[in-house]
Write an enzyme that holds these catalytic residues in place. Sequence first.
Site, PDB file in Angstrom:
ATOM      1  N   ASN A 269      78.189 -77.842  38.918  1.00  0.00           N
ATOM      2  CA  ASN A 269      77.287 -78.180  37.872  1.00  0.00           C
ATOM      3  C   ASN A 269      78.251 -78.735  36.592  1.00  0.00           C
ATOM      4  O   ASN A 269      79.099 -77.884  36.169  1.00  0.00           O
ATOM      5  CB  ASN A 269      76.427 -77.332  37.350  1.00  0.00           C
TER       6      ASN A 269
ATOM      7  N   SER B 294      77.136 -76.104  33.466  1.00  0.00           N
ATOM      8  CA  SER B 294      76.528 -74.988  33.692  1.00  0.00           C
ATOM      9  C   SER B 294      76.554 -73.995  32.578  1.00  0.00           C
ATOM     10  O   SER B 294      77.395 -73.723  31.786  1.00  0.00           O
ATOM     11  CB  SER B 294      77.355 -74.251  35.182  1.00  0.00           C
ATOM     12  N   SER B 295      75.428 -73.152  32.617  1.00  0.00           N
ATOM     13  CA  SER B 295      75.067 -72.047  31.733  1.00  0.00           C
ATOM     14  C   SER B 295      75.978 -71.089  32.150  1.00  0.00           C
ATOM     15  O   SER B 295      75.610 -70.421  33.139  1.00  0.00           O
ATOM     16  CB  SER B 295      73.538 -71.810  31.284  1.00  0.00           C
TER      17      SER B 295
ATOM     18  N   SER C  14      73.491 -72.039  39.915  1.00  0.00           N
ATOM     19  CA  SER C  14      73.988 -73.029  39.037  1.00  0.00           C
ATOM     20  C   SER C  14      73.908 -74.589  39.532  1.00  0.00           C
ATOM     21  O   SER C  14      74.245 -74.674  40.746  1.00  0.00           O
ATOM     22  CB  SER C  14      75.608 -72.616  38.914  1.00  0.00           C
ATOM     23  N   GLY C  15      73.471 -75.611  38.502  1.00  0.00           N
ATOM     24  CA  GLY C  15      73.452 -76.928  39.151  1.00  0.00           C
ATOM     25  C   GLY C  15      71.788 -77.236  39.592  1.00  0.00           C
ATOM     26  O   GLY C  15      71.601 -78.368  39.876  1.00  0.00           O
TER      27      GLY C  15
ATOM     28  N   GLU D  17      73.537 -65.338  43.112  1.00  0.00           N
ATOM     29  CA  GLU D  17      75.103 -66.107  43.451  1.00  0.00           C
ATOM     30  C   GLU D  17      75.559 -65.403  44.603  1.00  0.00           C
ATOM     31  O   GLU D  17      75.590 -64.282  44.419  1.00  0.00           O
ATOM     32  CB  GLU D  17      75.959 -65.875  42.141  1.00  0.00           C
TER      33      GLU D  17
ATOM     34  N   GLY E  89      70.971 -67.859  38.641  1.00  0.00           N
ATOM     35  CA  GLY E  89      70.143 -67.548  39.430  1.00  0.00           C
ATOM     36  C   GLY E  89      71.044 -66.702  40.556  1.00  0.00           C
ATOM     37  O   GLY E  89      71.989 -65.786  40.155  1.00  0.00           O
TER      38      GLY E  89
ATOM     39  N   THR F  62      68.736 -75.333  33.021  1.00  0.00           N
ATOM     40  CA  THR F  62      68.701 -75.595  31.341  1.00  0.00           C
ATOM     41  C   THR F  62      67.847 -76.852  31.187  1.00  0.00           C
ATOM     42  O   THR F  62      67.214 -76.896  30.160  1.00  0.00           O
ATOM     43  CB  THR F  62      70.093 -76.103  31.008  1.00  0.00           C
TER      44      THR F  62
END
Length: 1079
Positions: free
Chosen positions: A157, A160-161, A107-108, A389, A387, A112
Amino acid sequence: MEVKTSLLDNMIGVGDMVLLEPLSEDSFIDNLKNRFDHNEIYTYIGSVVISMNPYRSLPIYTPDKVEEYRNRNFYELSPHIYALADEAYRSLRDQDKDQCILITGESGAGKTEASKLVMSYVAAVCGRGQEVNKVKEQLLQSNPVLEAFGNAKTVRNDNSSRFGKYMDIEFDFKGDPLGGVISNYLLEKSRVVKQPRGERNFHIFYQLLSGASDDTLKKLKLHRDFSKYNYLSLDSAAVNGLDDAANFRTVRNAMQIVGFMEDEVQSVMELVAAVLKLGNIEFKPESRCNGTDESRIKDKNDLKEMCELLGIEQSVLERAFSYRTVEAKLEKVSTTLNVSQAYYARDALAKNLYSRLFSWLVTRINESIKAQAKTRHKVMGVLDIYGFEIFEDNSFEQFIINYCNEKLQQIFIELTLREEQEEYIREDIEWTNIEYFNNAIICDLIENNQNGILAMLDEECLRPGTVTDETFLDKLNTICAEHQHFESRLSKNSKFLTDHSLPHNCFRIQHYAGKVLYRAEGFVDKNNDLLYRDLSQAMYKANQSLIKQLFPEGNPAKVNLKRPPTAGFQFKASVGTLMRNLQTKNPNYIRCIKPNDKKASHIFTESLVRHQVRYLGLMENVRVRRAGYAFRQPYEPCLERYKMLCKRTWPHWRGPTREGVEVLMSGLPVPTEEFSYGRSKIFIRNPRTLFFLEERRRQCLQDLATLIQKIYRGWKCRTHFLLLKKSQIVVAAWYRRYAQQKKYQKIKSATTVVQSYTRGWQARKLLRELKYQKRCEEAVTTIAAYWHGTQIRREYRKFFRANAGKKIYDFTVQRIMQKYFLGLKRTLPSMSPIDKNWPARPYLFLDGVHTELRRIFHLWRCKKYRSRFTEEKKVVYEEKLEASEIFKDKKTLYPSSVSQPFRGDYLEISKNPKYQKLNSAMEEKVLLADVVNKINRANGKGTPRIFLLTKKRFILADQKTGQLKASVPLPDVTSVSVSTQSDGFFALKLKEGSVSAVKGDFLLSSEHLIETITQLHRIGAAAGDKEQLKVDISDEFVVQFKHDKVCVKFIPGSPKNGNGVSCKRKNNRLLEVSVPLTA
């Protein structure tokens, strides 16, 4: 501007990690840092793109950049995401190969944004046309909608998605987009009811409250204050750089472009508002008579508003929060819910409501963007998924996310090796097996249908009896204890009994990216993902059609007692479908890396990047790529790049390119085992060999540059000398020409001067002779004239003596009169009758003539002026003249009326439909139509009336209705009384004993007083059978009102009374009118 022809030109660090020498994790990190510090955020590992998030805008995504990378070889320019997108698009368009682009990272890291860049590049390079542009716009505008409902601010992020997205973009045979299909994976719905500290709920909640209009919020029963909603965290409600209000408008516009109807958008917003209202419902305990506890809703206002939004009966939903019905075959058992169970039911409903709404949005977008044609399509898939985690506290969500990444790593290794092997076979190069870590054993540990962790979790959730997270962990310890990638404190393997870093309620899995510690707490509940049937049935009873679509299992006619599939089972099936889909396509990889945790530019945290490099398996990727040949290149660009290293190939090779490369390599001191010849490419085993070729090329280029400079300088000096020589000849020729011209001009000038002097002398001599001859002739003439005069005077002297005085006098008078008339002709005044100028009298004896001529001239120009008048203008001037005779020097209001023309019909009564009825009642022509105020004797106030004047009568009518109030024949009007001041009051006095005089005289006020009185006076003067109307001008006159006589007195008003005329009743016999001095 320098034009790059290879990835190796002006390379910062190493653009392709396959060429990194020596290869180690430290050198890998150092190369990334070196390139990141120089704003080179993209690096290759073969055909894989590593993308570093710069956390700022860089000028590398312009339309010029798109054109630069369009239709270029992958290794021809510096590493860029556009190069990968172009390679994938051209393979799809030209080679008819379905493509997929896999974007991974934590994330970040910029996943996206990377997917947006890929889609925007493809949209920019594909075809044009109205329909194609519409499809491209819909595909691009689906992103803002999904981001609003599926993205949130996290500590890592700001955008973040919180869901995985896979989009298949479908193209026709020309490469133009036809549509697309979106698949979503595992929305983090737990965020709806609870967010970690420093994070926010999904964007749409904040966008709705910030950007919606006041009317919209009122309809949705919402307030802008975030603190009024329990589901919204307040510590991070405002985010720097995020404009929720502007983003809300963007989302609304995107939904319209994608194809959402207005009622669908309204239904979606109502569901979002309902989720916010749902979070505000609170419960209190209540004891029953049998000793059991049940829950009751504290404040039912939020429940009421939520039910009104969704069209649900409040009592139905209230009961669903208090009771739970369990059905088993033909039996139904209803049990009460305590407070904790009620809160669980509320949160479960909120999570299901939002996650099902999100799935419906994806389905609805797919309906709009799907390809309409039924023919076979080429497909490019873009996968933007979480990704790997590793948090301090990892739960069920991290477990299945990491399971998905294990599967992606497995397919990545398989497809990479397969691609390598296929290229070796295609190029007829001997294939050697490559040793690598196969993570299939980890995938089997998780997904095995018999002993896998997901299978055991499903088995534990479905078995009867007491099921807890502890029983699930015990089962794992029993079955997976011997597995080499599974660790637990209670494992049969005794070596972990003393591992105090491993808590009792946790287990550890050694993933390909490293060891991850999972807390078993919550695994069972999150896997069950239960929503009580009572709540589903309550939702189905809603009047809103969208709710019925989201909860089909709530239909009483279709009750299914079978337990719904678990979350783990559904995700495993989705991942399996995704893997099968990806295996049918040619893969392209983008590995996103986050340089720091501060979301700041120019900061490179080495430990964080090292951690991501490990769990993304980038070193493994480089080793796989370098296991055979580190570098390969087609013969033609290879020969073009290195041909200067061999005299036989420089400057031009005339034969086949492969033979040229063989001649080139045979002439270099490179061992033959360092390279191999394929069918269309040369394969180089070691990066040192490539760098040796580059160094030799650089030296040759320097020598060639020196040679080119020498030849150029010689050519430049020769050219300069020849130019100077040619210029000297031209300058000399021009100078000689100039000198001869100057000499000629000097001689010509001297000759001209001599000639001019000679001609002057001759002319002056001739002039003197002519003057002398003329004087002689004039002298003879003068003498003859004097002689003749003397003779005549002697002859006729006697006649002149008798009449000389009278003749001289007559002649003098005649000349004076002639001069007078000529002077008068030149100084005549203008033809305006009001011009009083006249020339001054020149002689006293002409006084009478001068006066008479002035009178005659004035009469003549007046006649000329009158002759230009039309009949209408004559009437106007006659009216003005009559007004002057009546009011001049008698009424103060008169001077201001002189410049204003008399219009007569101020109401346009014949054209105005409002007065159509009144106009039709008139038998004679209306000479004057105006609005006047009829003065009331009781209070002195005016009432608006329409005043109409014809040749026989005047009429008063109501202004609003047009109703006739009075009609008075003009013979009954004896006189008119007005004041001497600047007011508009006038009194029409009627003949005593007449029918019209029953109600008395009329006291009126008009803004066009002068015109009204003048018209009345003219009509009286024109009628020969009646007396002329008398006009009385006085500041005090008497008016007969029915049986009483009232005196109307006009007095000057004071400034404090304002600028208006006021009329007041003083007593029964006196009306006092105050007229301002400035009026």
